[in-house]
Design an enzyme around this catalytic site. Structure first.
Site, short mmCIF file in Angstrom:
data_model
loop_
_atom_site.label_atom_id
_atom_site.label_comp_id
_atom_site.label_asym_id
_atom_site.label_seq_id
_atom_site.Cartn_x
_atom_site.Cartn_y
_atom_site.Cartn_z
N SER A 253 0.82 -1.21 0.00
CA SER A 253 0.00 0.00 0.00
C SER A 253 0.86 1.27 0.00
O SER A 253 1.73 1.41 -0.86
CB SER A 253 -0.95 -0.06 1.19
N HIS A 394 -7.92 -5.59 0.19
CA HIS A 394 -6.63 -4.89 0.35
C HIS A 394 -5.91 -5.47 1.58
O HIS A 394 -6.36 -5.26 2.71
CB HIS A 394 -6.94 -3.41 0.55
C1 GCU Z 1 -5.35 4.75 1.98
C2 GCU Z 1 -4.87 5.50 0.77
C3 GCU Z 1 -4.07 4.61 -0.18
C4 GCU Z 1 -3.04 3.85 0.59
C5 GCU Z 1 -3.66 3.12 1.75
C6 GCU Z 1 -2.71 2.36 2.65
O1 GCU Z 1 -6.36 3.86 1.62
O2 GCU Z 1 -5.96 6.07 0.13
O3 GCU Z 1 -3.45 5.40 -1.17
O4 GCU Z 1 -2.34 2.98 -0.26
O5 GCU Z 1 -4.31 4.06 2.58
O6 GCU Z 1 -1.54 2.70 2.72
O7 GCU Z 1 -3.17 1.46 3.35
#
Ligand code: GCU
Length: 414
Positions: A253, A394
């Site tokens: 992420s 995710h």
């Molecule tokens: C949020 C953000 C993402 C990121 C994520 C994370 O959802 O919008 O861009 O990748 O956090 O780091 O878990």
């Protein structure tokens, strides 16, 4: 001159129901002065440096070099870790010298493996102590979010690491399996490096460079995270049990975005793995899907440079895009992974980004991504570029690590 090439991302990336439309993607092998890049030498001496400069100036911000005063101390070396399977090493890195900001590098090195071993290096979300229940891991003194992983930085969290937090994020880090397969693991905590909450830039590495904070292309949190991985590499180069020519960066992420930017800049890294890095990572902005520049810059104004905010609302017109960042990893192996339900990251757009990096891999004599269309769910495709879209949300799951280990076996164990 910003030359654009018409590229049907729809045709590139659609599988089943196609939501993408054709879009204009800036061409990675066309220099800003209009020169067509046709040789590896031109890539290396002309295009690669200008792209690095452009991304620093317009998006990730500038970073300092290796600080002269940096020092480090190995404060733990325990051969009996993980029931005798590994040696746990902990290193306090003082990027600006001691006293000063401290980043703890935690390593597990397999005891059985012969010779210096390859290593996965990545930042973690919740503290070194959260990646395994091992009571020997030093609890961070940096700010922690009680609700990590994936907490909302807007909400008020608690902020001190406690014994109960040990191993809280262990399921994303299959350390025992890495050890049995002959890989070391090295990790640092994102908050040791730079704060990911307000007040931004108030602790850690950013405080060493106040002069870099006022610029439009300021030293950002994303920049600091990437830079910290290079500082970890400086230490790994001095650790005899590690083969520093075989360091695979890994990031999930926001930390995947940082891993990509680190791998783009620092060619000492042998491989880069992006686990659902999404917007500002592997996903293409030009598709206009998933998290956009406005959301990134509004919720996380510290991640990217001030200069990046001028592109709010212009995702599909950007003069650059993320396939170029991915291209900067070439010819080194690159793995991009998506999760089907991670709509924010536009999984199909991550595939399209990886696919659009292929011309540079080919130019440099490396294998590209051996898939013409978005691969079926839970099916990995592994060339010089690897890709999969996993079913589910995710996250970092065992399926993801199985593919990364196989990809590392293919490229780092030859
Ligand atoms: C949020 C953000 C993402 C990121 C994520 C994370 O959802 O919008 O861009 O990748 O956090 O780091 O878990």
């Amino acid at each position: 001159m910003k030359a654009l090439v018409r590229l049907s991302i729809g045709a590139l990336a659609c599988w089943g129901a196609c939501v993408a439309t054709a879009a204009d993607l800036p061409e990675v092998l066309l220099a800003n002065d209009g020169t067509k890049i046709t040789t590896a030498e031109q890539w290396r001496t002309k295009r690669r440096p200008e792209l690095l400069e452009q991304f620093a100036k317009e998006m990730y911000g500038v970073s300092p070099g290796k600080p002269e005063k940096m020092s480090f101390e190995v404060f733990d070396r325990d051969k009996g870790a993980l029931g005798g399977k590994a040696t746990r090493i902990q290193v306090a890195i003082y990027p600006g010298g001691k006293p000063g900001p401290r980043m703890d590098l935690l390593l597990y090195v397999p005891n059985e493996a012969p010779g210096p071993v390859p290593v996965f290096l990545g930042l973690n979300f919740a503290g070194n102590h959260a990646i395994h229940a091992d009571p020997g891991i030093r609890l961070t003194e940096s700010w922690v979010d009680q609700r990590q992983p994936n907490a909302d930085p807007e909400k008020k969290p608690g902020n001190r690491a406690t014994e109960e937090m040990r191993g809280k994020n262990a399921k994303q880090w299959p350390i025992e399996e890495m050890m049995s397969r002959g890989y070391a693991l090295a990790t640092m905590y994102r908050e040791d490096v730079a704060p990911d909450h307000e007040p931004y830039f108030s602790t850690g590495v950013p405080t060493l460079y106040p002069e870099l904070q006022q610029r439009e292309d300021n030293f950002t949190t994303m920049g600091a995270w990437a830079w910290s991985l290079s500082r970890a590499m400086d230490v790994l180069e001095k650790e005899p049990s590690i083969d520093s020519k075989r360091v695979a960066l890994f990031g999930f992420s926001r930390l995947g975005k940082a891993a990509l930017w680190a791998g783009a800049n620092d060619e000492r890294f042998a491989m880069v793995i992006s686990n659902e890095s999404g917007a500002g990572g592997a996903k293409l902005f030009h598709r206009g899907q998933g998290e956009d520049i406005k959301r990134l810059n509004t919720l996380f104004p510290h991640w990217f440079a001030r200069s990046f905010s001028k592109y709010i609302g212009k995702d599909t017109e950007l003069p650059f895009d993320q396939h170029m960042v991915l291209s900067l990893v070439a010819p080194r192996p690159l793995y991009v992974a998506s999760a089907l339900d991670d709509k924010n990251s536009d999984p199909e757009g991550e595939f399209a980004g990886a696919k659009a990096a292929e011309p540079v891999y080919r130019l440099l004599g490396a294998e590209g991504l051996p898939a013409e269309t978005w691969p079926p769910v839970d099916t990995a495709v592994q060339g010089g570029i690897g890709y999969h879209v996993r079913s589910g949300k995710h996250d970092v799951q065992p399926f993801d690590w199985q593919q990364y280990l196989a990809f590392a076996d293919k490229h780092l164990k030859k």
